[in-house]
Design a protein around this motif. Structure first.
Motif, PDB file in Angstrom:
ATOM      1  N   ALA A 114       0.814  -1.222   0.000  1.00 34.32           N
ATOM      2  CA  ALA A 114       0.000   0.000   0.000  1.00 34.32           C
ATOM      3  C   ALA A 114       0.844   1.266   0.000  1.00 34.32           C
ATOM      4  O   ALA A 114       0.470   2.267  -0.618  1.00 34.32           O
ATOM      5  CB  ALA A 114      -0.929   0.003   1.210  1.00 34.32           C
ATOM      6  N   VAL A 115       1.974   1.227   0.694  1.00 31.34           N
ATOM      7  CA  VAL A 115       2.810   2.423   0.819  1.00 31.34           C
ATOM      8  C   VAL A 115       4.163   2.119   0.178  1.00 31.34           C
ATOM      9  O   VAL A 115       5.082   1.622   0.808  1.00 31.34           O
ATOM     10  CB  VAL A 115       2.968   2.854   2.296  1.00 31.34           C
ATOM     11  CG1 VAL A 115       3.826   4.103   2.391  1.00 31.34           C
ATOM     12  CG2 VAL A 115       1.615   3.103   2.929  1.00 31.34           C
ATOM     13  N   THR A 116       4.247   2.421  -1.097  1.00 30.24           N
ATOM     14  CA  THR A 116       5.474   2.213  -1.870  1.00 30.24           C
ATOM     15  C   THR A 116       6.500   3.279  -1.488  1.00 30.24           C
ATOM     16  O   THR A 116       6.207   4.168  -0.679  1.00 30.24           O
ATOM     17  CB  THR A 116       5.159   2.320  -3.373  1.00 30.24           C
ATOM     18  OG1 THR A 116       4.686   3.663  -3.627  1.00 30.24           O
ATOM     19  CG2 THR A 116       4.100   1.323  -3.804  1.00 30.24           C
ATOM     20  N   ASP A 117       7.664   3.236  -2.087  1.00 32.47           N
ATOM     21  CA  ASP A 117       8.663   4.284  -1.849  1.00 32.47           C
ATOM     22  C   ASP A 117       8.093   5.651  -2.224  1.00 32.47           C
ATOM     23  O   ASP A 117       8.319   6.646  -1.540  1.00 32.47           O
ATOM     24  CB  ASP A 117       9.938   4.011  -2.643  1.00 32.47           C
ATOM     25  CG  ASP A 117      10.732   2.838  -2.082  1.00 32.47           C
ATOM     26  OD1 ASP A 117      10.498   2.452  -0.916  1.00 32.47           O
ATOM     27  OD2 ASP A 117      11.577   2.301  -2.815  1.00 32.47           O
ATOM     28  N   TYR A 118       7.326   5.679  -3.320  1.00 30.35           N
ATOM     29  CA  TYR A 118       6.652   6.923  -3.700  1.00 30.35           C
ATOM     30  C   TYR A 118       5.700   7.366  -2.586  1.00 30.35           C
ATOM     31  O   TYR A 118       5.656   8.545  -2.215  1.00 30.35           O
ATOM     32  CB  TYR A 118       5.865   6.732  -5.004  1.00 30.35           C
ATOM     33  CG  TYR A 118       4.869   7.842  -5.237  1.00 30.35           C
ATOM     34  CD1 TYR A 118       5.274   9.078  -5.734  1.00 30.35           C
ATOM     35  CD2 TYR A 118       3.526   7.671  -4.908  1.00 30.35           C
ATOM     36  CE1 TYR A 118       4.359  10.107  -5.909  1.00 30.35           C
ATOM     37  CE2 TYR A 118       2.612   8.696  -5.088  1.00 30.35           C
ATOM     38  CZ  TYR A 118       3.033   9.919  -5.580  1.00 30.35           C
ATOM     39  OH  TYR A 118       2.132  10.939  -5.744  1.00 30.35           O
ATOM     40  N   GLY A 119       4.958   6.416  -2.029  1.00 27.02           N
ATOM     41  CA  GLY A 119       4.014   6.725  -0.959  1.00 27.02           C
ATOM     42  C   GLY A 119       4.699   7.255   0.286  1.00 27.02           C
ATOM     43  O   GLY A 119       4.204   8.182   0.933  1.00 27.02           O
ATOM     44  N   ILE A 120       5.840   6.672   0.628  1.00 27.61           N
ATOM     45  CA  ILE A 120       6.588   7.139   1.792  1.00 27.61           C
ATOM     46  C   ILE A 120       7.017   8.589   1.590  1.00 27.61           C
ATOM     47  O   ILE A 120       6.869   9.429   2.483  1.00 27.61           O
ATOM     48  CB  ILE A 120       7.801   6.223   2.059  1.00 27.61           C
ATOM     49  CG1 ILE A 120       7.316   4.863   2.584  1.00 27.61           C
ATOM     50  CG2 ILE A 120       8.771   6.870   3.051  1.00 27.61           C
ATOM     51  CD1 ILE A 120       8.389   3.805   2.683  1.00 27.61           C
ATOM     52  N   SER A 121       7.517   8.904   0.403  1.00 32.02           N
ATOM     53  CA  SER A 121       7.922  10.272   0.093  1.00 32.02           C
ATOM     54  C   SER A 121       6.718  11.212   0.163  1.00 32.02           C
ATOM     55  O   SER A 121       6.816  12.320   0.706  1.00 32.02           O
ATOM     56  CB  SER A 121       8.557  10.315  -1.297  1.00 32.02           C
ATOM     57  OG  SER A 121       8.881  11.627  -1.654  1.00 32.02           O
ATOM     58  N   TYR A 122       5.590  10.781  -0.366  1.00 35.70           N
ATOM     59  CA  TYR A 122       4.381  11.597  -0.353  1.00 35.70           C
ATOM     60  C   TYR A 122       3.917  11.865   1.083  1.00 35.70           C
ATOM     61  O   TYR A 122       3.575  13.005   1.432  1.00 35.70           O
ATOM     62  CB  TYR A 122       3.264  10.920  -1.152  1.00 35.70           C
ATOM     63  CG  TYR A 122       1.974  11.685  -1.117  1.00 35.70           C
ATOM     64  CD1 TYR A 122       1.801  12.824  -1.906  1.00 35.70           C
ATOM     65  CD2 TYR A 122       0.926  11.287  -0.295  1.00 35.70           C
ATOM     66  CE1 TYR A 122       0.625  13.549  -1.859  1.00 35.70           C
ATOM     67  CE2 TYR A 122      -0.253  12.004  -0.252  1.00 35.70           C
ATOM     68  CZ  TYR A 122      -0.407  13.131  -1.029  1.00 35.70           C
ATOM     69  OH  TYR A 122      -1.578  13.848  -0.979  1.00 35.70           O
ATOM     70  N   ILE A 123       3.926  10.830   1.920  1.00 38.79           N
ATOM     71  CA  ILE A 123       3.525  11.013   3.321  1.00 38.79           C
ATOM     72  C   ILE A 123       4.435  12.043   3.981  1.00 38.79           C
ATOM     73  O   ILE A 123       3.969  12.935   4.691  1.00 38.79           O
ATOM     74  CB  ILE A 123       3.561   9.677   4.096  1.00 38.79           C
ATOM     75  CG1 ILE A 123       2.446   8.744   3.602  1.00 38.79           C
ATOM     76  CG2 ILE A 123       3.405   9.928   5.605  1.00 38.79           C
ATOM     77  CD1 ILE A 123       2.525   7.332   4.151  1.00 38.79           C
ATOM     78  N   GLY A 124       5.731  11.917   3.735  1.00 41.31           N
ATOM     79  CA  GLY A 124       6.674  12.877   4.312  1.00 41.31           C
ATOM     80  C   GLY A 124       6.354  14.299   3.915  1.00 41.31           C
ATOM     81  O   GLY A 124       6.392  15.219   4.750  1.00 41.31           O
TER      82      GLY A 124
END
Length: 190
Positions: free
Chosen positions: A116-126
């Motif tokens: 659910a939380v890809t590397d892209y997702g981690i960056s977006y959350i940040g």
């Protein structure tokens, strides 16, 4: 060599000693850095519990005053691995870790959390929580983290998780364009 080994053993023991008492109540927020008041902590835990139960994936927050010589990534991953967090056989979860001495954060994922939380997702959350963290509005940042995880898990459940080929901004841009078109049609009709 002996001094380095001794320091490593002490760091691991400190990590375990500091982590064990935190899991007595099974809370999804462990505030070892004491950033939240009791009322704020209760509110954050309530929000994390709500999203976790909705998706069957633990959404967790850890704060620490130091990583005791470990990188933020290693500290977060080791803490999650030693915790009771994670649902199901794969220990599905998403954990935000904030270290005050390093002035850094990290998101550790496991099981369905990885999908659910890809590397892209981690960056977006940040990008979504960094201003709140910078301002010291930790309650707001942690609840915002839960909201973004909720959105990402919902999207992943549809079979098309947010990633470099399916960015969150594209979805919002489409909704904005749809709103503009709807407004234009409404104005023309009026």
């Amino acid at each position: 060599m002996k001094k380095k080994l001794f320091a490593l053993i002490i760091a691991v023991l400190l990590t375990i000693v500091l982590a064990v008492p935190c899991f007595a109540d099974g809370a999804r927020c462990v505030d070892n850095a004491n950033l939240l008041s009791p009322t704020e902590l209760e509110s954050v835990i309530e929000k994390l519990d709500e999203v976790s139960q909705k998706h069957g994936v633990d959404i967790c927050v850890l704060t620490t005053s130091s990583t005791y010589g470990e990188s933020v990534e290693d500290y977060a991953d080791n803490f999650y691995d030693q915790s009771t967090w994670g649902q199901g056989a794969e220990r599905d979860g998403i954990m935000l870790m904030l270290s005050m001495s390093e002035r850094d954060w990290y998101i550790s994922t496991c099981g369905e959390g990885i999908e659910a939380v890809t590397d892209y997702g981690i960056s977006y959350i940040g990008q979504q929580i960094i201003s709140e963290l910078s301002l010291g509005d930790y309650e707001e940042a942690f609840e915002h983290f839960a909201d973004v995880c909720d959105e990402m898990l919902t999207q992943a459940e549809s079979g098309n998780p947010y990633d470099v080929d399916n960015k969150v901004d594209e979805k919002h841009g489409f909704n904005l364009m749809g709103g503009i078109v709807s407004l234009f049609i409404s104005a023309m009709t009026a």
